[in-house]
Motif scaffolding. Structure first.
Motif, PDB file in Angstrom:
ATOM      1  N   GLU A   1       8.010  -5.646  -0.688  1.00  0.00           N
ATOM      2  CA  GLU A   1       6.863  -5.864   0.189  1.00  0.00           C
ATOM      3  C   GLU A   1       5.648  -6.236  -0.646  1.00  0.00           C
ATOM      4  O   GLU A   1       5.327  -5.559  -1.622  1.00  0.00           O
ATOM      5  CB  GLU A   1       6.565  -4.608   1.013  1.00  0.00           C
ATOM      6  CG  GLU A   1       5.328  -4.773   1.898  1.00  0.00           C
ATOM      7  CD  GLU A   1       5.044  -3.534   2.730  1.00  0.00           C
ATOM      8  OE1 GLU A   1       5.889  -2.627   2.736  1.00  0.00           O
ATOM      9  OE2 GLU A   1       3.980  -3.476   3.353  1.00  0.00           O
ATOM     10  N   ARG A   2       4.973  -7.296  -0.254  1.00  0.00           N
ATOM     11  CA  ARG A   2       3.748  -7.725  -0.931  1.00  0.00           C
ATOM     12  C   ARG A   2       2.617  -7.724   0.093  1.00  0.00           C
ATOM     13  O   ARG A   2       2.814  -8.133   1.236  1.00  0.00           O
ATOM     14  CB  ARG A   2       3.910  -9.129  -1.519  1.00  0.00           C
ATOM     15  CG  ARG A   2       5.041  -9.271  -2.533  1.00  0.00           C
ATOM     16  CD  ARG A   2       5.184 -10.721  -2.975  1.00  0.00           C
ATOM     17  NE  ARG A   2       6.241 -10.912  -3.963  1.00  0.00           N
ATOM     18  CZ  ARG A   2       7.503 -11.159  -3.662  1.00  0.00           C
ATOM     19  NH1 ARG A   2       7.867 -11.250  -2.384  1.00  0.00           N
ATOM     20  NH2 ARG A   2       8.409 -11.320  -4.613  1.00  0.00           N
ATOM     21  N   ARG A   3       1.451  -7.276  -0.343  1.00  0.00           N
ATOM     22  CA  ARG A   3       0.283  -7.240   0.551  1.00  0.00           C
ATOM     23  C   ARG A   3      -0.916  -7.869  -0.158  1.00  0.00           C
ATOM     24  O   ARG A   3      -1.199  -7.542  -1.302  1.00  0.00           O
ATOM     25  CB  ARG A   3      -0.065  -5.805   0.953  1.00  0.00           C
ATOM     26  CG  ARG A   3       1.063  -5.028   1.591  1.00  0.00           C
ATOM     27  CD  ARG A   3       0.617  -3.613   1.929  1.00  0.00           C
ATOM     28  NE  ARG A   3       1.728  -2.803   2.401  1.00  0.00           N
ATOM     29  CZ  ARG A   3       1.610  -1.542   2.774  1.00  0.00           C
ATOM     30  NH1 ARG A   3       0.429  -0.951   2.718  1.00  0.00           N
ATOM     31  NH2 ARG A   3       2.651  -0.860   3.193  1.00  0.00           N
ATOM     32  N   TRP A   4      -1.582  -8.745   0.537  1.00  0.00           N
ATOM     33  CA  TRP A   4      -2.849  -9.305   0.062  1.00  0.00           C
ATOM     34  C   TRP A   4      -3.919  -9.000   1.102  1.00  0.00           C
ATOM     35  O   TRP A   4      -3.731  -9.301   2.291  1.00  0.00           O
ATOM     36  CB  TRP A   4      -2.759 -10.825  -0.115  1.00  0.00           C
ATOM     37  CG  TRP A   4      -1.811 -11.286  -1.195  1.00  0.00           C
ATOM     38  CD1 TRP A   4      -2.117 -11.573  -2.485  1.00  0.00           C
ATOM     39  CD2 TRP A   4      -0.402 -11.545  -1.065  1.00  0.00           C
ATOM     40  NE1 TRP A   4      -1.005 -11.988  -3.178  1.00  0.00           N
ATOM     41  CE2 TRP A   4       0.064 -11.973  -2.329  1.00  0.00           C
ATOM     42  CE3 TRP A   4       0.511 -11.439  -0.004  1.00  0.00           C
ATOM     43  CZ2 TRP A   4       1.389 -12.315  -2.565  1.00  0.00           C
ATOM     44  CZ3 TRP A   4       1.822 -11.776  -0.240  1.00  0.00           C
ATOM     45  CH2 TRP A   4       2.256 -12.208  -1.512  1.00  0.00           C
TER      46      TRP A   4
ATOM     47  N   PHE B   1       2.070 -17.115  -4.071  1.00  0.00           N
ATOM     48  CA  PHE B   1       2.338 -16.803  -2.663  1.00  0.00           C
ATOM     49  C   PHE B   1       3.521 -17.605  -2.133  1.00  0.00           C
ATOM     50  O   PHE B   1       3.636 -18.813  -2.373  1.00  0.00           O
ATOM     51  CB  PHE B   1       1.112 -17.095  -1.802  1.00  0.00           C
ATOM     52  CG  PHE B   1       1.369 -16.890  -0.333  1.00  0.00           C
ATOM     53  CD1 PHE B   1       1.320 -15.630   0.219  1.00  0.00           C
ATOM     54  CD2 PHE B   1       1.706 -17.963   0.487  1.00  0.00           C
ATOM     55  CE1 PHE B   1       1.578 -15.431   1.563  1.00  0.00           C
ATOM     56  CE2 PHE B   1       1.962 -17.781   1.832  1.00  0.00           C
ATOM     57  CZ  PHE B   1       1.898 -16.504   2.378  1.00  0.00           C
ATOM     58  N   ALA B   2       4.396 -16.939  -1.404  1.00  0.00           N
ATOM     59  CA  ALA B   2       5.511 -17.596  -0.723  1.00  0.00           C
ATOM     60  C   ALA B   2       5.964 -16.696   0.415  1.00  0.00           C
ATOM     61  O   ALA B   2       5.926 -15.470   0.308  1.00  0.00           O
ATOM     62  CB  ALA B   2       6.669 -17.852  -1.687  1.00  0.00           C
TER      63      ALA B   2
ATOM     64  N   ILE C   1      -2.548 -10.599   4.513  1.00  0.00           N
ATOM     65  CA  ILE C   1      -1.205 -11.135   4.713  1.00  0.00           C
ATOM     66  C   ILE C   1      -0.215 -10.153   4.115  1.00  0.00           C
ATOM     67  O   ILE C   1      -0.414  -9.657   2.994  1.00  0.00           O
ATOM     68  CB  ILE C   1      -1.036 -12.517   4.061  1.00  0.00           C
ATOM     69  CG1 ILE C   1      -1.963 -13.539   4.729  1.00  0.00           C
ATOM     70  CG2 ILE C   1       0.406 -12.986   4.150  1.00  0.00           C
ATOM     71  CD1 ILE C   1      -1.836 -14.933   4.161  1.00  0.00           C
ATOM     72  N   LEU C   2       0.845  -9.837   4.855  1.00  0.00           N
ATOM     73  CA  LEU C   2       1.906  -8.966   4.381  1.00  0.00           C
ATOM     74  C   LEU C   2       3.215  -9.735   4.444  1.00  0.00           C
ATOM     75  O   LEU C   2       3.463 -10.467   5.407  1.00  0.00           O
ATOM     76  CB  LEU C   2       2.018  -7.697   5.235  1.00  0.00           C
ATOM     77  CG  LEU C   2       0.892  -6.669   5.121  1.00  0.00           C
ATOM     78  CD1 LEU C   2      -0.346  -7.137   5.876  1.00  0.00           C
ATOM     79  CD2 LEU C   2       1.338  -5.324   5.663  1.00  0.00           C
ATOM     80  N   ASP C   3       4.046  -9.581   3.421  1.00  0.00           N
ATOM     81  CA  ASP C   3       5.299 -10.324   3.362  1.00  0.00           C
ATOM     82  C   ASP C   3       6.437  -9.404   2.971  1.00  0.00           C
ATOM     83  O   ASP C   3       6.301  -8.582   2.051  1.00  0.00           O
ATOM     84  CB  ASP C   3       5.177 -11.470   2.346  1.00  0.00           C
ATOM     85  CG  ASP C   3       6.420 -12.340   2.310  1.00  0.00           C
ATOM     86  OD1 ASP C   3       6.566 -13.199   3.196  1.00  0.00           O
ATOM     87  OD2 ASP C   3       7.251 -12.150   1.397  1.00  0.00           O
ATOM     88  N   LEU C   4       7.560  -9.516   3.664  1.00  0.00           N
ATOM     89  CA  LEU C   4       8.755  -8.719   3.391  1.00  0.00           C
ATOM     90  C   LEU C   4       9.884  -9.635   2.924  1.00  0.00           C
ATOM     91  O   LEU C   4      10.194 -10.633   3.571  1.00  0.00           O
ATOM     92  CB  LEU C   4       9.216  -7.964   4.632  1.00  0.00           C
ATOM     93  CG  LEU C   4       8.394  -6.774   5.107  1.00  0.00           C
ATOM     94  CD1 LEU C   4       9.042  -6.171   6.345  1.00  0.00           C
ATOM     95  CD2 LEU C   4       8.271  -5.727   4.024  1.00  0.00           C
ATOM     96  N   GLN C   5      10.503  -9.258   1.823  1.00  0.00           N
ATOM     97  CA  GLN C   5      11.683  -9.958   1.320  1.00  0.00           C
ATOM     98  C   GLN C   5      12.838  -8.975   1.303  1.00  0.00           C
ATOM     99  O   GLN C   5      12.793  -7.958   0.610  1.00  0.00           O
ATOM    100  CB  GLN C   5      11.422 -10.510  -0.092  1.00  0.00           C
ATOM    101  CG  GLN C   5      12.597 -11.285  -0.660  1.00  0.00           C
ATOM    102  CD  GLN C   5      12.293 -11.821  -2.054  1.00  0.00           C
ATOM    103  OE1 GLN C   5      11.240 -11.540  -2.619  1.00  0.00           O
ATOM    104  NE2 GLN C   5      13.206 -12.594  -2.617  1.00  0.00           N
TER     105      GLN C   5
END
Length: 402
Positions: free
Chosen positions: A278-281, A223-224, A266-270
């Motif tokens: 896009e990563r989703r947990w 996770f980052a 948690i959703l993360d956009l790079q």
């Protein structure tokens, strides 16, 4: 306590599956999510941007922005009840404050690392925090209009507040702002401002950081945070009538809410030159009907070798899902209806009943003769058996494929 688990559900728009390092030491999760420590606890939604000022400059200069506001999608949204309600609320705020509240104002206020937390959707109770130099904060419209606000203090820290009547006179709330510890803080409720100032001054227990970092740490060693990260308490959102009535997921539900078994996530956009990763947990409830199996990293890398190099979307599903029907439809399409046709028996009977006659003496009663139509309409057992037999080859094919 019933145990929940955090599941890596889907990776969208994969630009690269290899790990890249810029030579910097990895930061702890609490440092990456440090602005959550300023936010009072109890939020249902938290969003942070690594560089909001840069994102706003890119957005305002992008040709995508003008195309978006001219699109059919935005046109339809602008006619919706929720949009009209938000516009009316914004107009009330602008009238009371004496300056506009729009994208340009957000770009003016935006510093580097920034975040917003939502506490009440109906009342629009939120907290906005951005890291910005004092000289820039003082030059904003907020501090230029400070004489129109009341100055108050909490724990020795000053803040400015103005009462606002909105929602057609049915709702009274406050608009507050303050600057402390290198951060500009804006809230739409005075109680939230007092709590945020206390969190900024000292490591208070009344903070959102523990809930956010707990979910982030449960996501695993990979996770980052990147350009934009969102944490949400889905269990709270599922109980909120504004969310359930207006959010798009309600249009996709068929008999059961697809978000009912999700507690949070948690959703993360790079954002890269090649595209957006896009990563989703998602943290699933222990009451989930069908547990989702996860894919190991090496499995995902192995599957990605089968995708074309220029593919813009890669979706991998774990074992255990019902892929048989999907494969069947992909290879063969919808199977033809194998049910034999229903024999129609011509009607040669006669009747003197006036209510069964039409012009010309032709009988119109559907059941003037008890032919095969009667059996089908009343779900005759033999008819059901015949239909089941006709569907059996397709079901058997899906079973064999699975």
């Amino acid at each position: 306590m019933k145990r929940s688990r955090l599941v890596l559900l889907i990776i969208v728009a994969v630009a690269s599956l290899s790990h890249r390092s810029d030579g910097q030491q990895p930061r702890s999760v609490s440092e990456q999510l440090r602005l959550a420590a300023v936010m009072p606890g109890g939020a249902m939604l938290y969003i942070q941007a690594r560089d909001l000022s840069g994102l706003m400059k890119t957005w305002l200069a992008s040709p995508v922005r003008s195309r978006f506001y001219k699109s059919a999608s935005f046109t339809a949204f602008s006619r919706s009840r929720i949009y009209l309600k938000l516009q009316a609320r914004r107009k009330d705020f602008e009238t009371a404050l004496g300056f506009g509240v729009d994208e340009s104002r957000l770009a003016e206020l935006a510093g580097g690392a920034s975040s917003v937390a939502m506490y009440d959707i109906g009342k629009l109770e939120l907290v906005f925090v951005t890291e910005i130099p004092r000289e820039r904060a003082i030059a904003t419209a907020l501090f230029k209009n400070a004489p129109k606000f009341q100055e108050r203090s909490a724990d020795g820290l000053s803040y400015y507040v103005r009462d606002i009547t909105t929602d057609g006179g049915r709702l009274n709330q406050e608009f507050c702002f303050a600057y402390t510890e290198g951060k500009l803080i804006v809230t739409t409720a005075e109680g939230l401002m007092i709590r945020a100032l206390k969190n900024a001054k000292e490591a208070a227990t009344d903070s959102l950081i523990s809930a956010v970092t707990a979910d982030a740490e449960a996501a695993g060693i990979g996770f980052a945070t990147h350009d934009v990260t969102m944490w949400l308490d889905q269990s709270k959102l599922n109980k909120n009538r504004y969310f359930t009535a207006n959010w798009i997921h309600g249009n996709a539900a068929k008999g059961r809410d697809p978000l009912a078994n999700i507690e949070g996530g948690i959703l993360d956009l790079q954002i890269t030159k090649e595209g957006i990763l896009e990563r989703r947990w998602f943290k699933l409830s222990s009451l989930s009907i069908a547990p989702i199996k996860t894919l190991a990293g090496e499995q995902l890398v192995g599957l990605s070798r089968f995708a074309p190099a220029d593919a813009q979307l890669l979706e991998a599903k774990a074992p255990g899902e019902a892929l048989g029907p999907a494969v069947s439809r992909t290879l063969f399409g919808e199977l033809a209806n194998l049910q034999p046709g229903t024999p129609q028996i011509p009607d040669h009977t006669s009747s003197s009943s006036n209510d069964e006659e039409s012009e010309g003496g032709k009988h119109t009663s559907r059941y003037s003769s008890l032919d095969a139509r009667f059996d089908k309409d009343v779900d005759d057992e033999q008819t059901q058996t015949a239909e089941s037999a006709a569907e059996k080859p397709g079901k058997q094919l899906e079973k064999n494929l699975a």
